[in-house]
Design an enzyme around this catalytic site. Structure first.
Site, PDB file in Angstrom:
ATOM      1  N   LYS A 212      15.802 -30.889  21.952  1.00 17.20           N
ATOM      2  CA  LYS A 212      15.427 -31.602  23.172  1.00 17.20           C
ATOM      3  C   LYS A 212      13.964 -32.018  23.051  1.00 17.20           C
ATOM      4  O   LYS A 212      13.073 -31.179  22.923  1.00 17.20           O
ATOM      5  CB  LYS A 212      15.619 -30.678  24.370  1.00 17.20           C
ATOM      6  CG  LYS A 212      15.241 -31.315  25.690  1.00 17.20           C
ATOM      7  CD  LYS A 212      15.636 -30.412  26.842  1.00 17.20           C
ATOM      8  CE  LYS A 212      15.217 -30.988  28.178  1.00 17.20           C
ATOM      9  NZ  LYS A 212      15.588 -30.104  29.291  1.00 17.20           N
TER      10      LYS A 212
ATOM     11  N   SER B  45      18.824 -40.002  31.681  1.00  9.68           N
ATOM     12  CA  SER B  45      18.616 -40.797  32.887  1.00  9.68           C
ATOM     13  C   SER B  45      17.837 -42.090  32.620  1.00  9.68           C
ATOM     14  O   SER B  45      18.172 -43.142  33.166  1.00  9.68           O
ATOM     15  CB  SER B  45      17.895 -39.957  33.940  1.00  9.68           C
ATOM     16  OG  SER B  45      16.670 -39.447  33.433  1.00  9.68           O
TER      17      SER B  45
ATOM     18  N   LYS C 187      19.032 -34.675  22.441  1.00  8.83           N
ATOM     19  CA  LYS C 187      18.667 -35.355  23.685  1.00  8.83           C
ATOM     20  C   LYS C 187      17.231 -35.863  23.588  1.00  8.83           C
ATOM     21  O   LYS C 187      16.369 -35.088  23.169  1.00  8.83           O
ATOM     22  CB  LYS C 187      18.800 -34.327  24.808  1.00  8.83           C
ATOM     23  CG  LYS C 187      18.333 -34.768  26.158  1.00  8.83           C
ATOM     24  CD  LYS C 187      18.404 -33.609  27.104  1.00  8.83           C
ATOM     25  CE  LYS C 187      17.718 -34.060  28.385  1.00  8.83           C
ATOM     26  NZ  LYS C 187      17.474 -33.018  29.297  1.00  8.83           N
TER      27      LYS C 187
HETATM   28  C1  PBG Z   1      16.352 -29.480  32.810  1.00  7.00           C
HETATM   29  C2  PBG Z   1      16.895 -30.771  32.341  1.00  7.00           C
HETATM   30  C3  PBG Z   1      16.292 -32.039  32.269  1.00  7.00           C
HETATM   31  C4  PBG Z   1      17.283 -32.940  31.860  1.00  7.00           C
HETATM   32  C5  PBG Z   1      18.440 -32.199  31.663  1.00  7.00           C
HETATM   33  N1  PBG Z   1      18.185 -30.866  31.945  1.00  7.00           N
HETATM   34  C6  PBG Z   1      14.924 -32.485  32.653  1.00  7.00           C
HETATM   35  C7  PBG Z   1      13.741 -32.076  31.889  1.00  7.00           C
HETATM   36  O1  PBG Z   1      13.808 -31.432  30.840  1.00  7.00           O
HETATM   37  O2  PBG Z   1      12.653 -32.393  32.386  1.00  7.00           O
HETATM   38  C8  PBG Z   1      17.123 -34.426  31.701  1.00  7.00           C
HETATM   39  C9  PBG Z   1      18.386 -35.230  31.805  1.00  7.00           C
HETATM   40  C10 PBG Z   1      18.192 -36.691  32.025  1.00  7.00           C
HETATM   41  O3  PBG Z   1      17.068 -37.235  31.974  1.00  7.00           O
HETATM   42  O4  PBG Z   1      19.217 -37.366  32.247  1.00  7.00           O
HETATM   43  N2  PBG Z   1      15.442 -28.863  31.987  1.00  7.00           N
END
Ligand code: PBG
Length: 322
Positions: A194, A273, A247
């Site tokens: 991530k 998103s 991701k």
């Molecule tokens: C929680 C989380 C996030 C996303 C998924 N789980 C946000 C982040 O890490 O700030 C992002 C998903 C998206 O942008 O669609 N940690």
């Protein structure tokens, strides 16, 4: 060589379909849903037109609509009325996600797989993914809470838990906690790779999980790195992850490709998103043709090696695929 060899021969109608190497099907789709105990009616997310936060009272009906489209799984994110410094609502048996799981399972049973995001940012006053002390995000004290959260989701009926906080050792902590409580069959889909991406900002509006200081660069990965992605994924596999997630997706197709080809494990890609917001905004302006660009993008993610895709377009795609 040309003129004996002509690549265009196999691009004719019908032949073109027969030589196609990658395919997108409804079975590849996972739909992210936001469930809220704060709102009493569906709230459209401004930066994600067409996506909503649903109140608890409506979540089972919405999940049914997803299942009826043939989509096999959803991933749930909770919007909680209570935030504190230890994320206690994340593992509260009567927390928003736990209640949502119960309601959906009551309605649909095994007709829809429920994946839950296991993270603390939505439940913390500061919005970070771990316990904070002097503006530092602490790793080890966070692990026990993640374990408790995963167990509470499994107790409510979650099929798959998806830790997304990028804490070292989180998969091991969760696997151990689940097994200790008899949840050997609960699957772990780890957000192993991530990145600290700017493509998450619409999500933070949706999940009310923005942070009050700093950023997430001390725990999420540097977008410049690729070898590190393989180390992260390998460690999570050793700790017991069943599925590895990469991701975001579209700007990271090379990472999806490497994870799939070099590790050969079930690989999920999260088209986040910001990817949705970008394609949606251009489509709404009439600058891009929505269906065409969405289908092309998701096919590219499959071609790169993803076995499954988390996408906010899942319901549209299921309809387009018929
Ligand atoms: C929680 C989380 C996030 C996303 C998924 N789980 C946000 C982040 O890490 O700030 C992002 C998903 C998206 O942008 O669609 N940690």
């Amino acid at each position: 060589m040309f003129p004996m060899l002509r690549m265009r021969r196999s691009r004719k109608a019908k032949v073109r379909d027969m030589v196609r190497e990658s395919m997108l099907t409804v079975n590849d789709l996972i739909y992210p849903m936001f469930v809220s105990e704060v709102d009493t009616s569906p709230i459209e997310i401004k930066s994600m037109p067409g996506q909503f936060r649903y109140p608890l009272s409506m979540i089972a009906d919405e999940a049914r609509a997803v299942a009826e489209l043939g989509i096999p799984a959803i991933i749930l994110f909770g919007v909680s009325s209570h935030k504190d410094e230890v994320g206690s609502s994340a593992y509260d048996p009567s927390g928003v996600v736990q209640k949502a799981i119960l309601a959906i399972k009551d309605e649909l049973g095994d007709d829809l797989l429920i994946i839950t995001d296991v993270c603390l940012c939505e439940y913390m006053t500061h919005g970070h993914c771990g316990i904070v002390e002097n503006e530092k995000i602490l790793n080890d004290p966070t692990l026990e809470i993640l374990g408790k959260t995963a167990v509470s989701h499994a107790q409510a009926g979650a099929d798959i838990v998806a830790p997304s906080g990028m804490m070292d050792g989180m998969v091991d902590a969760i696997r151990t906690a689940l097994d200790d409580e008899g949840f050997q069959d609960t699957i772990i889909m780890s957000y192993a790779v991530k990145y600290a991406s700017s493509f998450y900002s619409p999500f933070r509006e949706a999940a009310t999980s923005g942070y009050t200081f700093g950023d997430r660069t001390t725990y999420q990965m540097d977008p410049a790195n690729s070898d590190e992605a393989l180390r992260e994924a390998s460690l999570d596999l050793q700790e017991g992850a069943d599925i590895i997630m990469v991701k975001p997706a579209l700007p990271y197709l090379d990472i999806i490709y490497r994870v799939k080809t070099e590790l050969g494990v079930p690989t999920a890609a999260y088209s986040v998103s910001g990817e949705y917001a970008a394609l949606k905004a251009a489509s709404l302006k009439g600058w891009l043709e929505e269906k065409a660009v969405v289908m092309e993008s998701l096919l590219a993610i499959k071609r790169a090696g993803a076995d499954m895709i988390l996408t906010y377009f899942a319901k549209d795609v299921a309809e387009w695929l018929g």
